[in-house]
Enzyme design. Structure first.
Site, PDB file in Angstrom:
ATOM      1  N   SER A  65       0.858  -1.170   0.000  1.00  0.00           N
ATOM      2  CA  SER A  65       0.000   0.000   0.000  1.00  0.00           C
ATOM      3  C   SER A  65       0.904   1.233   0.000  1.00  0.00           C
ATOM      4  CB  SER A  65      -0.941  -0.012   1.206  1.00  0.00           C
ATOM      5  OG  SER A  65      -1.802   1.117   1.164  1.00  0.00           O
ATOM      6  N   SER A  66       0.439   2.322   0.543  1.00  0.00           N
ATOM      7  CA  SER A  66       1.209   3.562   0.604  1.00  0.00           C
ATOM      8  C   SER A  66       0.593   4.458   1.659  1.00  0.00           C
ATOM      9  CB  SER A  66       1.188   4.279  -0.751  1.00  0.00           C
ATOM     10  OG  SER A  66       1.665   5.610  -0.641  1.00  0.00           O
ATOM     11  N   TYR A  87      -3.811   7.619  -7.645  1.00  0.00           N
ATOM     12  CA  TYR A  87      -2.823   6.797  -6.942  1.00  0.00           C
ATOM     13  C   TYR A  87      -3.344   6.370  -5.577  1.00  0.00           C
ATOM     14  CZ  TYR A  87       1.521   5.474  -4.611  1.00  0.00           C
ATOM     15  OH  TYR A  87       2.491   4.794  -3.913  1.00  0.00           O
ATOM     16  N   LYS A 107      -4.141   2.366  -4.106  1.00  0.00           N
ATOM     17  CA  LYS A 107      -3.508   1.759  -2.938  1.00  0.00           C
ATOM     18  C   LYS A 107      -4.515   1.456  -1.831  1.00  0.00           C
ATOM     19  CE  LYS A 107       0.812   1.635  -4.297  1.00  0.00           C
ATOM     20  NZ  LYS A 107       1.547   0.359  -4.412  1.00  0.00           N
TER      21      LYS A 107
END
Length: 267
Positions: free
Chosen positions: A147-148, A162, A166
């Site tokens: 993920s981020s 984006y 994620k």
């Protein structure tokens, strides 16, 4: 900078597959697993030379590795990747879905092609990597998805595509952890902040207050380090060490979690 103390070979006998492992975070993860004795499958799509260099670097640690080309946005390629990995090493214990891409674009300019490109790699590919890992891992295996920090971060403009790609992975993680439990496979995700890679070099200025294209890298590093209690930005080794813990038998009770890797940064 992360320290370089000698690490025990606590993953000896394990086989790990890391996607996008020819550079950046994926390379850092692969090297940390190899230093702990794991054999590595280095997946790459286009950059064969860097992937082979990672294989050579792993050999210097005393571990084994092979580079396998596969475009993981295509499910038949994912299937072939796993089959070739199994043919080479005989079994799999750890799968790390690392490959990804980042985009900053005004929402009104995002095209269908942009959406498909980002979600195909960041989201769809991770689902099918996890699916194949679930099928092929030995009992007690480990799946780590990527993920981020952006998935749960507000205040960053032009980042919905984006961030959404994620955020979906975090849902996959919790659900796959339930589905894989009968095989004693744990499924977790990591959510790094900025990490010093080529992707960082291209995009990190977006996260700096009043950041601008072409900002000197020293200013970017200083700006982001100011948010971190540890006074620096991450390097791939930092991420690799956390993945190495998640790959270890001692991590068994960590399952279905998304682990934020920011050094305590508050933005």
């Amino acid at each position: 900078m992360a320290s370089s103390e000698e690490t025990p070979r606590s993953l000896a006998g394990k086989v790990a597959l890391v996607t996008g492992a020819g550079r950046g975070i994926g390379k850092g993860i692969a090297l940390e697993l190899a230093k702990r004795g794991a054999s590595l499958v280095i997946n790459y799509n286009s950059a064969e030379k860097p992937a082979q260099e990672v294989v050579d670097e792993i050999a210097k640690t005393g571990s084994r590795a092979v580079a396998i080309k596969a475009d993981i946005t295509k499910v038949p390629e994912v299937s072939r990747l796993f089959q070739e990995a199994l043919q080479h090493f005989g079994h799999l214990d750890i799968v790390v879905s690392n490959s990804g891409t980042e985009v900053f674009k005004p929402e009104e300019e995002v095209t269908e092609e942009d959406y498909d490109r980002v979600f195909n790699l960041n989201t769809r590919a991770q689902f099918f990597i996890a699916q194949h890992a679930y099928v092929h891992l030995r009992n007690g295996g480990r799946i780590v998805l990527m993920s981020s920090v952006a998935a749960n971060m507000s205040g960053i403009p032009n980042h919905a595509l984006y961030a959404g790609s994620k955020a979906a992975v975090e849902g996959f993680t919790r659900s796959f952890a339930v589905d894989a439990g009968h095989k004693k496979i744990t499924v977790n995700a990591i959510a790094p902040g900025g990490v010093k890679t080529d992707m960082y070099d291209a995009n990190a200025w977006h996260y700096v207050p009043n950041g601008k294209p072409g900002m000197p890298m020293e200013e970017i590093d200083k700006g982001l380090a100011a948010f971190c209690p540890l006074g620096r930005v991450a390097v791939p080794q930092d991420i690799g060490r956390v993945v190495a813990f998640l790959a270890h038998p001692d991590s068994e009770w960590v399952n279905g979690q998304v682990i934020l890797l920011t050094g305590g940064s508050v933005t």
